[in-house]
Design an enzyme around this catalytic site. Structure first.
Site, mmCIF file in Angstrom:
data_model
loop_
_atom_site.group_PDB
_atom_site.id
_atom_site.type_symbol
_atom_site.label_atom_id
_atom_site.label_comp_id
_atom_site.label_asym_id
_atom_site.label_seq_id
_atom_site.Cartn_x
_atom_site.Cartn_y
_atom_site.Cartn_z
ATOM 1 N N VAL A 6 0.815 -1.219 0.000
ATOM 2 C CA VAL A 6 0.000 0.000 0.000
ATOM 3 C C VAL A 6 0.849 1.271 0.000
ATOM 4 C CG1 VAL A 6 -1.927 -1.154 1.132
ATOM 5 C CG2 VAL A 6 -0.226 0.051 2.524
ATOM 6 N N LYS A 26 13.034 -1.583 10.640
ATOM 7 C CA LYS A 26 12.138 -2.580 10.043
ATOM 8 C C LYS A 26 12.282 -3.843 10.889
ATOM 9 C CE LYS A 26 9.539 -4.251 6.582
ATOM 10 N NZ LYS A 26 8.295 -3.662 6.073
ATOM 11 N N THR A 29 10.176 -9.590 5.133
ATOM 12 C CA THR A 29 9.814 -10.882 4.561
ATOM 13 C C THR A 29 9.795 -10.785 3.041
ATOM 14 O OG1 THR A 29 7.424 -10.432 4.610
ATOM 15 C CG2 THR A 29 8.389 -11.424 6.578
ATOM 16 N N GLU A 78 8.671 0.689 10.742
ATOM 17 C CA GLU A 78 7.778 0.238 9.670
ATOM 18 C C GLU A 78 7.419 -1.231 9.857
ATOM 19 O OE1 GLU A 78 7.516 -0.826 4.977
ATOM 20 O OE2 GLU A 78 9.281 0.288 5.666
ATOM 21 N N ALA A 100 5.297 -4.932 8.986
ATOM 22 C CA ALA A 100 5.144 -5.827 7.835
ATOM 23 C C ALA A 100 3.653 -6.060 7.635
ATOM 24 C CB ALA A 100 5.861 -7.153 8.087
ATOM 25 N N GLY A 101 3.154 -5.806 6.424
ATOM 26 C CA GLY A 101 1.731 -6.004 6.178
ATOM 27 C C GLY A 101 0.892 -5.033 6.986
ATOM 28 N N GLY A 136 -1.080 6.045 0.253
ATOM 29 C CA GLY A 136 0.291 5.691 -0.089
ATOM 30 C C GLY A 136 0.657 5.827 -1.545
#
Length: 238
Positions: A13, A37, A41, A109, A111-112, A170
């Protein structure tokens, strides 16, 4: 001294580009900024990850990837398949606090989305944000399907007593369709506040100097930019 957790309504996004925009504007103000981070992945060993894109776009070198799993899955699932330990979010919080001690801003940030699991106990980015007492910036899509995903994310934030730093689109399309233009008003109604920004589609392909200019135009003053939600709304609202 501040921490902002950047999450999304899903994968792809624009979280990384928004994180880079935040970092670029902070650095441009002369602030010390670090980017974390917790889990990368879907990227092989030796390949460039999200923190590398942040570095390239923002010019900020103080970036930290704490774990990497090669399968494009939720961190807990990718760790399980790789036979690797899952990420301990308490350790992540400790790392963020260490960075926070001598940086003006630390960006984390995820993940997902907000409730993607990092371990078998069900720990999520929301838990990390609560541990850090950090506001959550939500990155969403522009078009059809964004409203439900955004509403669910905001509900999860409110249910956990987290602070909302704002909603950023985004990847705002060059030619927004009816759904994208209509969603501006609805996203603001969901958040009960004006949009915090809208980053143009393709911003992640720009060089550092041009990206900084785009970042400034794409994020609100509270995030270091000059984005004006009312003007954006008047130009685009259906």
């Amino acid at each position: 001294m501040s921490v902002i957790v950047v999450t999304g309504t899903g994968t792809g996004v624009g979280k990384t580009v928004v994180t880079a925009a935040l970092a670029a504007l902070a650095a441009d103000r002369g602030s010390t900024v670090a980017v974390v981070k917790p889990a990368q992945t879907g990227v092989q060993a030796g390949e460039l990850g999200d923190v590398d894109l942040v570095r390239d776009l923002s010019g900020v070198d103080d970036v930290h990837e704490l774990a990497r799993y090669t399968d494009p899955l939720a961190p807990v699932s990718a760790a399980r398949r790789a036979g690797l330990p899952t990420l301990d979010l308490a350790t992540v919080a400790g790392t963020v606090r260490e960075l926070q001690a001598d940086r003006r801003l630390v960006l984390v940030e995820g993940a997902g989305g907000l409730l993607v699991r990092y371990d078998d106990d069900g720990s999520t980015l929301a838990d990390l944000a609560r541990d850090l007492r950090a506001p959550v910036l939500v990155v969403t899509t522009a078009g059809l399907g964004s409203l439900n995903a955004t509403a669910l994310t905001l509900e999860a934030i409110a249910h956990r007593g987290l602070d909302l730093a704002g909603i950023v689109i985004g990847a705002w399309p060059a030619e927004p369709d009816l759904a994208a233009r209509s969603n501006i008003t609805d996203l603001e109604l969901l958040a009960a506040r004006p949009l915090a920004g809208a980053v143009p589609e393709g911003a992640g392909l720009l060089d550092t100097a041009r990206f900084r200019d785009v970042a400034r135009a794409s994020l609100e003053p509270a995030l270091g930019g000059a984005f004006n939600a009312a003007r954006f709304r008047s130009r685009h609202t259906a």
